[in-house]
Motif scaffolding. Structure first.
Motif, short mmCIF file in Angstrom:
data_model
loop_
_atom_site.label_atom_id
_atom_site.label_comp_id
_atom_site.label_asym_id
_atom_site.label_seq_id
_atom_site.Cartn_x
_atom_site.Cartn_y
_atom_site.Cartn_z
N GLU A 50 -64.76 -111.35 -25.14
CA GLU A 50 -64.87 -112.75 -25.29
C GLU A 50 -63.66 -113.52 -25.28
N GLN A 51 -62.83 -113.18 -26.30
CA GLN A 51 -61.26 -113.77 -26.10
C GLN A 51 -60.57 -113.57 -24.98
N LEU A 52 -60.58 -112.57 -24.39
CA LEU A 52 -59.62 -112.24 -23.47
C LEU A 52 -59.90 -112.94 -22.21
N ASP A 100 -56.37 -104.83 -11.33
CA ASP A 100 -57.42 -105.56 -10.69
C ASP A 100 -57.40 -106.88 -11.18
N TRP A 101 -58.46 -107.81 -10.66
CA TRP A 101 -58.20 -109.12 -10.89
C TRP A 101 -59.72 -109.58 -11.52
N LEU A 110 -57.13 -113.38 -14.19
CA LEU A 110 -56.24 -112.48 -15.12
C LEU A 110 -55.83 -111.18 -14.65
N PRO A 111 -54.63 -110.77 -14.23
CA PRO A 111 -54.58 -109.33 -13.99
C PRO A 111 -54.72 -108.33 -15.02
N VAL A 112 -55.61 -107.40 -14.77
CA VAL A 112 -56.01 -106.25 -16.02
C VAL A 112 -55.79 -105.03 -15.37
N SER A 113 -55.92 -104.10 -16.36
CA SER A 113 -56.06 -102.60 -15.86
C SER A 113 -57.39 -102.25 -16.59
N ALA A 134 -55.34 -106.55 -20.42
CA ALA A 134 -54.41 -107.63 -19.80
C ALA A 134 -52.78 -107.13 -19.51
N LEU A 135 -52.65 -107.18 -18.40
CA LEU A 135 -51.27 -107.03 -17.94
C LEU A 135 -50.24 -107.95 -18.13
#
Length: 574
Positions: A50-52, A100-101, A110-113, A134-135
């Protein structure tokens, strides 16, 4: 396990979520996580996620996770076919991705793995656990541009796009269809908006397309299309330079905020204001012979600005579009010349007391397929009336010219020689190979005349052509299959025969070319049956209505040939 009070914590789990989902366990993971059911809907989410992602649990629960979160590097919804998570999800296996986005609740990227793994929900239900990291932090208040901004498209993708462009654009000879395919190739793949300005053969500029991505489809802004002011000879503005073929350029709203130097600059300011385009690239559309117009790609929602690194690819696309448009224009010009010549050559029908006649000619739908079909009706020196229909082999200007030669020779022979149709066609066949450009042709020549008893009689010969159709006033229809011989131009000399039939009062005779009854995927018998059935049903119609309806009902949509149709109706008598 969480107690009842934990299960009811707002924003943690849907009241309908399976009881086996341990929300407290998700919170204990220490990183953003959510669980989806077999259909990909979110059924549990922890506070870290939720926060991210800047979304409350209520904004997650019950939503399709892919549609809600997954985006490409430009912020566009990611097609499921391009989702790297999709196959592993369906195979129920563990998988991960380095980058990924995802879209946050405020619209930032947000770029994430991520890592996904099967998750047991208890009983027969199966779920999938998704873990996120989050990257880089998102930039509040706006969508961040990915690190790849300003870099050209990877070479393999570029070559694939150019190959697709060449294949799709060169496989049509219609200008409007070429423009439609061009817009589908570049939107939304390269831009939110595409604008095409074309220079007409009268050296005028016409804004032919203003199209943007809307949902899963494309929307046209017709109010922004239409005539444009003349191209200024010295203007340094990007569109003016592109329309002169000088250079490609980047542009934005600020480019056209200065005092306009021409009418085109005013129209460009209006375009940017109406579309919200904030970054654009404008390139010339050239053929090998001339500048045909300009292609503008614009980005309004896409967070990545165009850069000079994008110019080579877009110039290549415009170059291929120019060749396709030039070919389409040349074919359409050829078609117009052929149609004009053919329409001038096709005759006015004679007035014959007692008979009613009407004729139709329809060119082929393909601009390259026009030429050889014809009809004729004229008075003979003995007072009878000649009827003819034919088809010269070929579909081009040469076939149209051969048709004119054949028709004029037929008229001369039929007027000068008071002979039956078979002998006239014999004379024509002898001459075709020596004094015309016709290779081969089919035709029917008939003479119709009133008998002493007041009824009308038809005498004909058929040189390899589909048989005439005779429809009685009561709707009985049959083909006149007698008098059949080989086509013209074979060099084979075999005796031709004549056939004779009475035309009952109120009956209708149809002479036609094969374009009416033939089409790929359909047999000749199917086409003949289709013609007979519909013509019989239309027997009571006025002759012009019958003719138009026969064309509309019988001609196949997949037909790629032209059609000539001659209809004659005998008087009803007293």
């Amino acid at each position: 396990m969480a107690g009842p009070e934990d299960a009811e914590t707002p924003g943690k789990r849907s009241p309908t979520a399976p009881a086996a989902v341990p929300v407290a366990a998700l919170d204990a993971i220490g990183t953003a996580a959510y669980v989806v059911d077999e259909e990909g809907r979110v059924i549990a989410v922890n506070a870290h996620a939720e926060q991210l992602l800047g979304r409350s649990a209520e904004q997650f629960i019950g939503r399709d996770a892919h549609d809600l979160l997954h985006r490409d590097a430009h912020g566009h919804p990611l097609p499921r076919s391009r989702c790297s998570m999709r196959q592993a999800f369906h195979d129920r296996r563990t998988a991960q991705a380095e980058e990924d986005w995802f879209e946050c609740g405020d619209g930032t990227l947000l770029p994430v793995s991520w890592l996904i793994t099967p998750y047991d929900l208890g009983g027969r239900e199966a779920g999938t656990l998704v873990l996120l990291h989050a990257l880089r932090p998102p930039q509040p208040g706006r969508r961040p541009q990915p690190d790849t901004a300003g870099e050209p498209m990877p070479e393999l993708q570029r070559l694939a796009l150019l190959a697709e462009t060449t294949t799709r654009l060169t496989s049509t000879l219609d200008v409007e269809e070429a423009l439609r395919r061009l817009t589908e190739l570049v939107v939304p793949r390269l831009a939110d908006w595409v604008v095409v300005d074309l220079i007409t053969e009268r050296d005028e500029v016409w804004r032919s397309a203003v199209v943007h991505a809307e949902g899963d489809g494309l929307a046209h802004r017709e109010e922004l299309q239409g005539p444009m002011p003349p191209v200024p000879a010295e203007s340094p503005m990007p569109l003016s330079r592109a329309l002169r073929g000088v250079a490609s350029a980047l542009a934005g709203p600020e480019t056209y905020q200065r005092e306009p130097d021409s009418g085109i600059a005013v129209e460009q300011r209006r375009l940017f204001e109406a579309t919200g385009i904030r970054s654009a690239v404008i390139v010339p559309i050239r053929s090998t012979r001339a500048v045909l117009g300009a292609l503008t790609l614009g980005r309004a929602k896409d967070p990545v600005d165009f850069t000079t690194a994008d110019l080579p690819l877009i110039e290549d696309i415009a170059r291929r579009a120019g060749l396709a448009l030039d070919n389409a224009r040349l074919y359409q010009r050829q078609r117009k010349v052929a149609e004009t010549m053919q329409n001038h050559l096709l005759p006015q029908l004679p007035r014959v007391p007692g008979l009613r006649m009407t004729a139709r000619y329809l060119p082929a739908p393909d601009a390259s397929q026009v030429g050889g079909d014809w009809y004729d009706a004229f008075s003979l020196s003995d007072g009878a009336t000649a009827l003819a229909v034919g088809d010269v082999v070929g579909h081009d200007l040469e076939a149209a010219a051969g048709m004119a030669q054949l028709r004029n020779m037929l008229r001369a022979y039929a007027w000068a020689h008071k002979e039956p149709p078979s002998r006239i066609v014999d004379r024509l066949d002898e001459a075709v190979m020596h004094i015309t450009d016709v290779s081969m042709a089919t035709m029917i020549l008939a003479r119709v005349e009133a008998r002493d008893d007041g009824h009308w009689e038809l005498t004909w010969t058929n040189a390899g052509h589909p048989p005439p159709l005779l429809i009685s006033h009561d709707g009985l229809a049959h083909f006149l299959t007698d008098g059949h011989g080989i086509l013209l131009g074979t060099g084979v000399r075999t005796p031709r025969t004549d056939a004779t039939a009475a035309l009952p009062p109120g009956s209708t005779l149809l002479l036609y070319t094969d374009g009416l009854i033939e089409a790929p995927g359909h047999t000749l018998d199917e086409g003949l049956h289709r013609l007979r059935r519909h013509a019989a049903a239309l027997a009571h119609r006025p002759l012009t209505s019958l003719t138009d309806e026969v064309l509309r009902r019988v001609r196949y949509e997949t037909n790629d040939d032209d059609v000539a149709l001659l209809a004659v109706r005998a008087p009803t008598g007293t």
